[in-house]
Design an enzyme around this catalytic site. Sequence first.
Site, PDB file in Angstrom:
ATOM      1  N   ARG A  45    -149.907  10.552 -35.828  1.00  0.00           N
ATOM      2  CA  ARG A  45    -149.756  11.165 -37.144  1.00  0.00           C
ATOM      3  C   ARG A  45    -148.893  12.418 -37.127  1.00  0.00           C
ATOM      4  NH1 ARG A  45    -153.715   8.377 -37.755  1.00  0.00           N
ATOM      5  NH2 ARG A  45    -154.273   9.264 -35.752  1.00  0.00           N
ATOM      6  N   THR A  46    -149.282  13.371 -36.284  1.00  0.00           N
ATOM      7  CA  THR A  46    -148.625  14.670 -36.342  1.00  0.00           C
ATOM      8  C   THR A  46    -147.153  14.534 -35.985  1.00  0.00           C
ATOM      9  OG1 THR A  46    -150.707  15.692 -35.724  1.00  0.00           O
ATOM     10  CG2 THR A  46    -148.740  17.038 -35.501  1.00  0.00           C
ATOM     11  N   HIS A  91    -154.682  23.857 -34.575  1.00  0.00           N
ATOM     12  CA  HIS A  91    -153.787  22.828 -35.097  1.00  0.00           C
ATOM     13  C   HIS A  91    -153.479  23.258 -36.531  1.00  0.00           C
ATOM     14  CE1 HIS A  91    -151.783  19.216 -35.904  1.00  0.00           C
ATOM     15  NE2 HIS A  91    -152.682  18.309 -35.549  1.00  0.00           N
ATOM     16  N   LYS A 144    -141.761  16.135 -12.382  1.00  0.00           N
ATOM     17  CA  LYS A 144    -141.198  16.701 -11.142  1.00  0.00           C
ATOM     18  C   LYS A 144    -141.724  18.101 -10.896  1.00  0.00           C
ATOM     19  CE  LYS A 144    -136.857  14.255 -12.033  1.00  0.00           C
ATOM     20  NZ  LYS A 144    -135.470  14.470 -12.446  1.00  0.00           N
ATOM     21  N   ARG A 185    -146.698  20.067 -29.040  1.00  0.00           N
ATOM     22  CA  ARG A 185    -148.122  19.817 -28.802  1.00  0.00           C
ATOM     23  C   ARG A 185    -148.357  19.890 -27.306  1.00  0.00           C
ATOM     24  NH1 ARG A 185    -151.830  15.166 -31.285  1.00  0.00           N
ATOM     25  NH2 ARG A 185    -151.747  16.731 -32.928  1.00  0.00           N
TER      26      ARG A 185
END
Lengths: 432, 298
Positions: free
Chosen positions: B53-54, B131, B81, B103
């Site tokens: 969604r986000t 959020h 890495k 995120r």
Amino acid sequence: MSPPLLIRGGRVIDPANGMDARADVLLRDGKVAAVGPDLRADGARVVDATGQWVVPGFIDLHVHLREPGEEGKETVLTGARAAVAGGFTAVVAMPNTRPVNDTTLVTELVLSRARAADLCRVYPAGAITRGLKGEELTDHGDLMAAGCVCITDDGRPIMSASLMRRALQWAQQFDVPVMVHEEDLTLSAGGAMTAGEVGTRLGHLPIPPSAEVAMVARDVVLLEEVGGRLHIAHLSCEGSVRLVREAKRRGLRITAEAAPHHFRLDHAAVEEHGTHAKMNPPLRLPSDVRAVQEALADGTVDAIATDHAPHGPADKLVEFDKAMNGIIGLETALPLTLELVHAGKLSVSRAVELLTAGPARVFGLPGGQLGVGAPADVTLVDPEARWTVDATRFFSRSRNTPFHGRSVQGRVTHTVVGGHIKYRNGEVGGSL
Amino acid sequence: MGNLLSIAGWDRAALEAFFPRADAHLALLGNPSRPTPLAGRWVASLFFEDSTRTRVSFEAAATSLGLHVMNWSAKGSSVSKGETLLDTARNVDAMGPAAIIMRHPSSGAADLVARHVRCAVLNAGDGTHEHPSQALLDCFTLWKRWGGFAGRRVAIVGDVLHSRVARSNTLALRALGAEVVLVAPPTMMPAGVEALGASATHDLDAVLPTVDAVMTLRVQLERQQHAFFPSPREFSRRFCLTEARAARLKAEAVVLHPGPMNRGVEIASAVADGPRSVVMEQVTHGVAVRRALLEMLL
């Protein structure tokens, strides 16, 4: 043979000998030769200590010198430089190096680096278990014979109660203190800071105080059952303070140390200082800070120990949950301790005792007092000096401190080890 | 140019000024000839953690404003890495985006990046911290219904301990003047939530008749391994918003869920898809809210 050193006209504060008076201190042949008014000594070098405190050299029971293995963070030499700059004439070097100090080879390496540095006394601490794995005991007797002054798996707890019990038993043969980092890993798992409103707001998962307190409780039970000497590292919360106080009252051979960050900062510091306020044990609630302060004053805590833990940006300039724990402490311990004096929570002599005679007694180290015949380890403090902590000017190789920029009062002006001035007003050297 | 790191910086005035802007963007969503005021610039979408969604919502918002979106995900990047978060972020920043939308699984990660890059940083969820765009779209959804928050009471239900959605929504709703009651089992209730201005309980049934909205939180089923709850069954017995429980809500009360849903664990399908649910509205509003944010911040 170097000339005698005469420290003239200071306020001599020597809690172990019940002294707090204006006096001269004469150091000769590496020992305290005399303490009293108007001393004279032919050919002596004279240090004018007018307006200063003349106290036994500070002793730090808990430092990480990182050598061998992580010399980018600190070495025995750079750590010793930081030590004398902070007024410390002796430090106990934790064994969580790479390789771990679990064999005499590593003990000897640390001691030889310390001799080469020729600044302060460095006493190695040996590991309780091989590789700090908490599985097999090290050869405690061997480590002691090589020069270790205590055994500890610092940084890690001994999760096995049975192994801890055996360590307390085995170590008794050598009358060596077993120093413990108290943390039940099943309780602290996943946590990043102390449980409380700040952690909740910042979204850092909680470490409950029981992670420390439950282990202190366990070890007090074991100590009572099998005997030995137990030393609790970085005591940080109210519940542990209560247990240690009670155990002492019952006469158990238990001692404890507290770190300046645990008596000067609470969990709110995480908001301001981020990873520079990430410690293990974590910074606690204000009620815990008060409890530790009271424990310093009433004798529950025996020593102030910095848990000097150098880390570089690669360990601290990262996400909070991934950051390494700990801060450096050698060069800020005195002014942070004096903040408690200024706040009326500690007397001057108790503050000095916590940095000197207290730690000396915990591990049975020489020094910590200025009686005639004691090692010529002396620190001079200007109690009025106001200054601002500037981490960029630290002698330590690392810079990880939340106290950068803090306005403080009280500064070390001279550090004398074995009768030789190793630090004087911002300069460190072998023969100042 | 500003950042969106946390709801903490948003006071009531800022929130109340924001909702009409989001509403204006909502009206433009279906308009094919809407303006593209940010055309010619680009944003980097840095997702160190999975998202549907986000991520899609931010990208839809950005592209509809004329922004190009450069996609990046931790899988297949130099993170594997051993590149640090700051090195990754600084390198992306050096390519000149207008913003990094990120995120990350660590609390405080967006804040850390924002202190070391020149471009704007939009926090699309950091660990168990915040959020903020989710809270803005949730509150926008309630604002559309209610017009205001005075006298309103909202329950946030489920794994509050691990929920960034709960934190951001608590802050936003409190700033707007609503009452917030956090409902969680004792193992999933963080310490000191009173300091956030919320009350705390583990009795969902007692709370339901008193609230105007229920936000159900996703239960992370992997938490069962760490004994935060004994089984999805036991959790749902106490905390699932079932039809029977929803029937005890006030007549006008609405049900929100930030997604993704565990149907039958924290919310019953009949409720999630039922008349009280505003879940799909939330998703649509998300695009409008993120358009408004991007236009405002860039």
